[in-house]
Write an enzyme that holds these catalytic residues in place. Structure first.
Site, PDB file in Angstrom:
ATOM      1  N   ASP A 250       4.967   6.169  -5.992  1.00  0.00           N
ATOM      2  CA  ASP A 250       4.741   5.178  -6.877  1.00  0.00           C
ATOM      3  C   ASP A 250       3.038   5.170  -7.606  1.00  0.00           C
ATOM      4  OD1 ASP A 250       4.645   2.580  -8.207  1.00  0.00           O
ATOM      5  OD2 ASP A 250       3.710   1.683  -6.628  1.00  0.00           O
ATOM      6  N   ASP A 252       0.506   2.326  -9.121  1.00  0.00           N
ATOM      7  CA  ASP A 252      -0.324   1.153  -8.791  1.00  0.00           C
ATOM      8  C   ASP A 252      -0.040   0.553  -7.472  1.00  0.00           C
ATOM      9  OD1 ASP A 252      -1.083   1.555 -11.276  1.00  0.00           O
ATOM     10  OD2 ASP A 252       0.182   0.240 -12.143  1.00  0.00           O
TER      11      ASP A 252
END
Ligand SMILES: [Zn+2]
Length: 431
Positions: A250, A252
């Site tokens: 992922d 952020d």
């Protein structure tokens, strides 16, 4: 398919090594590089190789004559140095199909069949082999437009003021059979500087991206690295005809600081230790991808090009620390309509928005990845749910969004404080 190897260069950066032996006959993992190249080309179904020789060419000719080769080899001696591309002129009218063109100092382990299929689909005159570099600041980088079309090359010698994608030119091409006839015979020409530009300007040059092992052994350090990768089997393992393993990340809150929706490059700051963790993945048997939901575009906080600029910054920052991403996928969509300012074209119920597994499934198809032996690392239950939907294992990190309560009821296979700890757990075999 035929291949052409430009093996006439002097290899001055290798110093003493190439004074008495041509660059293509230098030993890599105990075998002349040329022998490795011919074997690789043969494995990809190439039947005939045209070998352009120059500096110490008689030694290359002797080697070909005295050793059994896996492909038919036709030698063409360049009487005067013709640069990296001038020698191609001698093939005018002698090749009828698109052909592979590579340099004699390239150590590679590559499934050319995939690149060939890409070339065929794109209708390109020139397909460039492209890959992320562990040293993008010291590499020629490909400037890519819509649909993998090449818009230009940023040379390593240029002063770079913009963020750039980490997409380096590997030095291997598939070329149209018409190309040799367009080259002036006997002229000394640099392929990238003097032959390629008109094809880029005409919009007929495309970049084929790979995660496979391709390295020029232009310096003693790279020669040693290439030898090790060939000798240990690490290069062979990366060949896309073999099943791959991956760590999906992922973005952020996992790689960069969690600050809500990121719509401007200034908002992207790497978390401490993130580049080092990705560098560890790069040196392992795992490929490394970013898969990220970026609804900022659907909300019209920025456009899709804006998200791509943010990713160029991400790749540039990682590159400064010797880390790279094998590829990036993001979902710019959002399913809920009815907000002011939204971009209706991106307000769709797509197949890529996590926790749907679309981005992972597409990467798995593209790079022949075994998802059951792969991992997803992220900071929310969305990532854990995505992993479950795609069939990978998952690690939840505590470095990002504090999700209270979690959006999805999904149990991670493991938890870690941050990316560094998560990657350590995978590579040490603890997950
Ligand atoms: Zn989507």
């Amino acid at each position: 398919m035929d291949a052409v190897i430009a093996a006439g260069g002097k290899g001055t950066r290798l110093g003493e090594l190439t004074r008495e032996i041509p660059k293509c006959l230098i030993a890599v993992a105990g075998r002349p590089l040329l022998s490795l190249q011919l074997e690789e080309l043969s494995r990809s179904g190439i039947r005939k190789v045209w070998l352009l020789t120059g500096h110490l060419g008689w030694l290359v000719e002797e080697y070909i004559r005295d050793n059994r080769q896996p492909v038919e080899v036709e030698l063409i001696r360049e009487e005067a140095p013709l640069g990296t591309g001038g020698g191609l002129a001698s093939l005018a009218g002698r090749i009828e199909e698109p052909f592979v063109f590579l340099y004699g100092d390239l150590v590679l382990s590559l499934d050319l069949g995939r690149m060939w299929a890409f070339h065929d689909r794109s209708g390109a005159a020139v397909t460039m082999l492209a890959h992320p570099s562990s040293h993008p600041g010291d590499s020629d980088l490909i400037l890519e437009g819509e649909g993998e079309r090449v818009l230009g090359i940023s040379r390593k010698s240029q002063v770079r003021r913009d963020w750039l994608r980490n997409l380096a030119n590997a030095g291997l091409y598939i070329l149209s059979p018409d190309l040799p006839a367009s080259i002036e015979r006997g002229a000394r020409l640099d392929f990238e500087k003097e032959i390629l530009p008109p094809y880029i300007e005409a919009g007929t040059t495309f970049a084929y991206r790979t995660t496979e092992f391709v390295k020029d052994m232009g310096t003693p350090e790279r020669l040693a690295e290439a030898g090790e990768a060939i000798g240990t089997g690490a290069a062979e393992a990366r060949r896309l005809s073999n099943r791959q393993r991956a760590i999906f990340l992922d973005r952020d809150g996992t790689i960069n600081e969690f600050v809500g929706l990121v719509s401007r490059p200034e908002q992207l700051r790497l978390l401490g230790g993130a580049a080092a963790a990705i560098r560890r993945i790069n040196r392992s048997k795992y490929l490394c991808f970013v898969v990220s939901n970026q609804p900022a575009a659907a909300r019209n906080l920025c456009d899709v090009a804006g998200i791509e600029t943010i990713h160029r910054k991400l790749e540039t920052l990682l590159g400064q620390d010797g880390a790279f991403l094998d590829d990036i996928r993001f979902c710019p969509h959002h399913p809920d309509r009815g907000y002011p300012e939204e971009n209706p074209a991106l307000k769709i119920d797509c197949a890529c928005r996590k926790p749907k597994p679309g981005m992972l499934l597409e990467l798995a198809e593209r790079y022949n990845i075994n998802l059951a032996e792969s991992y997803m690392i992220g900071d929310t239950s969305v990532d854990v749910m995505t992993a479950a939907n795609a069939g990978t294992k998952s690690i939840l990190v505590a470095s990002g969004m504090k999700e209270e309560p979690p959006k999805y009821d999904a149990r991670p296979d493991s938890r870690a404080s941050d990316l560094g700890e998560a990657v350590g757990a995978i590579l040490d075999g603890n997950v």
